[in-house]
Motif scaffolding. Structure first.
Motif, mmCIF file in Angstrom:
data_model
loop_
_atom_site.group_PDB
_atom_site.id
_atom_site.type_symbol
_atom_site.label_atom_id
_atom_site.label_comp_id
_atom_site.label_asym_id
_atom_site.label_seq_id
_atom_site.Cartn_x
_atom_site.Cartn_y
_atom_site.Cartn_z
ATOM 1 N N HIS A 112 2.155 6.356 -7.096
ATOM 2 C CA HIS A 112 1.105 7.250 -7.579
ATOM 3 C C HIS A 112 1.526 8.717 -7.422
ATOM 4 C CE1 HIS A 112 -2.934 8.430 -8.664
ATOM 5 N NE2 HIS A 112 -3.002 9.191 -7.574
ATOM 6 N N ALA A 113 2.113 9.063 -6.296
ATOM 7 C CA ALA A 113 2.573 10.440 -6.082
ATOM 8 C C ALA A 113 3.682 10.797 -7.077
ATOM 9 C CB ALA A 113 3.063 10.612 -4.654
ATOM 10 N N LYS B 66 0.822 -1.202 0.000
ATOM 11 C CA LYS B 66 0.000 0.000 0.000
ATOM 12 C C LYS B 66 0.864 1.264 0.000
ATOM 13 C CE LYS B 66 -3.801 2.119 2.344
ATOM 14 N NZ LYS B 66 -5.190 1.915 2.245
ATOM 15 N N VAL B 67 1.913 1.297 0.795
ATOM 16 C CA VAL B 67 2.815 2.451 0.839
ATOM 17 C C VAL B 67 3.552 2.599 -0.493
ATOM 18 C CG1 VAL B 67 4.927 3.342 1.923
ATOM 19 C CG2 VAL B 67 3.071 2.482 3.344
ATOM 20 N N ASN C 237 2.546 1.621 -3.469
ATOM 21 C CA ASN C 237 1.588 2.116 -4.465
ATOM 22 C C ASN C 237 1.306 3.601 -4.283
ATOM 23 O OD1 ASN C 237 1.336 -0.286 -5.826
ATOM 24 N ND2 ASN C 237 -0.464 -0.936 -4.670
ATOM 25 N N LYS C 238 1.204 4.026 -3.046
ATOM 26 C CA LYS C 238 0.961 5.439 -2.770
ATOM 27 C C LYS C 238 2.134 6.292 -3.248
ATOM 28 C CE LYS C 238 -0.603 8.335 1.027
ATOM 29 N NZ LYS C 238 -0.925 8.367 2.459
ATOM 30 N N ARG C 239 3.354 5.825 -2.999
ATOM 31 C CA ARG C 239 4.545 6.563 -3.456
ATOM 32 C C ARG C 239 4.628 6.578 -4.978
ATOM 33 N NH1 ARG C 239 8.961 4.337 0.888
ATOM 34 N NH2 ARG C 239 8.214 5.585 2.631
#
Length: 191
Positions: A171-172, A164-165, A167-169
């Protein structure tokens, strides 16, 4: 996301029900949502949810206090076993334990045999007969399932959190790269 459902730290400090635990209940790791404490909470909750049929939540909460896992996550994770899943879980635990120990499955269980464990608690000798008959494979199977479930819960939570982390990075990073680049103006005097 989960923080809005959890009680505030001040509400916990003022609670008369939790005062007997003293300063240990105020340990920030019991209440913070982070990868390590959530993984510990899931592992403890799943272990006690699969291992013991009664007092699962208090047992998981005590383990959480000792091992500094998230208290609320541990309590909620015990719900892996509930009235809908007791039958299949205990049947699977018995079959697993019987396979490990090498005990043969009883050929036929009549309704009187199913009610027998309830009546056997009358005397210690009859309880021992039950434990060495159906109980021993059941306990072995429950222990195997609890340890396996806790291990999978811990590492599964760790893996889920890392994915999850990441993917978040990712995406950012994509959002930053897709923005048009703004060229800052040059010095004021130049044209």
């Amino acid at each position: 996301m989960l923080e809005r459902f959890l009680p505030s730290h001040d509400a916990i400090k003022r609670s008369r029900l939790l005062r007997w635990l003293g300063p240990r209940i105020h340990d920030p790791l019991l209440w913070h949502i982070n990868r390590r404490t959530v993984a510990r909470g899931v592992a403890m909750g799943v272990f006690f949810g699969l291992m013991i049929p009664i007092a699962q939540i208090p047992a998981a909460a005590m383990a959480s206090l000792l091992l500094r896992g998230n208290l609320w996550i541990a309590a909620v994770s015990t719900l892996i076993s509930n009235p809908l899943t007791y039958g299949p879980l205990y049947y699977l635990a018995y079959r697993l334990g019987a396979g490990v120990i090498g005990t043969r499955t009883p050929p036929d269980l009549t309704p009187s045999d199913i009610e027998a464990p309830v009546r056997m608690i009358d005397s210690l000798a009859q309880a021992w007969v039950w434990v060495t008959g159906i109980g021993q494979p059941l306990l072995v199977g429950m222990l195997i399932m609890a340890v396996t479930g806790a291990t999978l819960g811990y590492w599964g939570t760790q893996l889920f959190w890392r994915i999850k982390v990441a993917n978040k990075r990712r995406h950012a990073r994509r959002n930053r790269q897709s923005r048009p680049k703004v060229i800052p103006p040059g010095p004021l005097g130049s044209r």
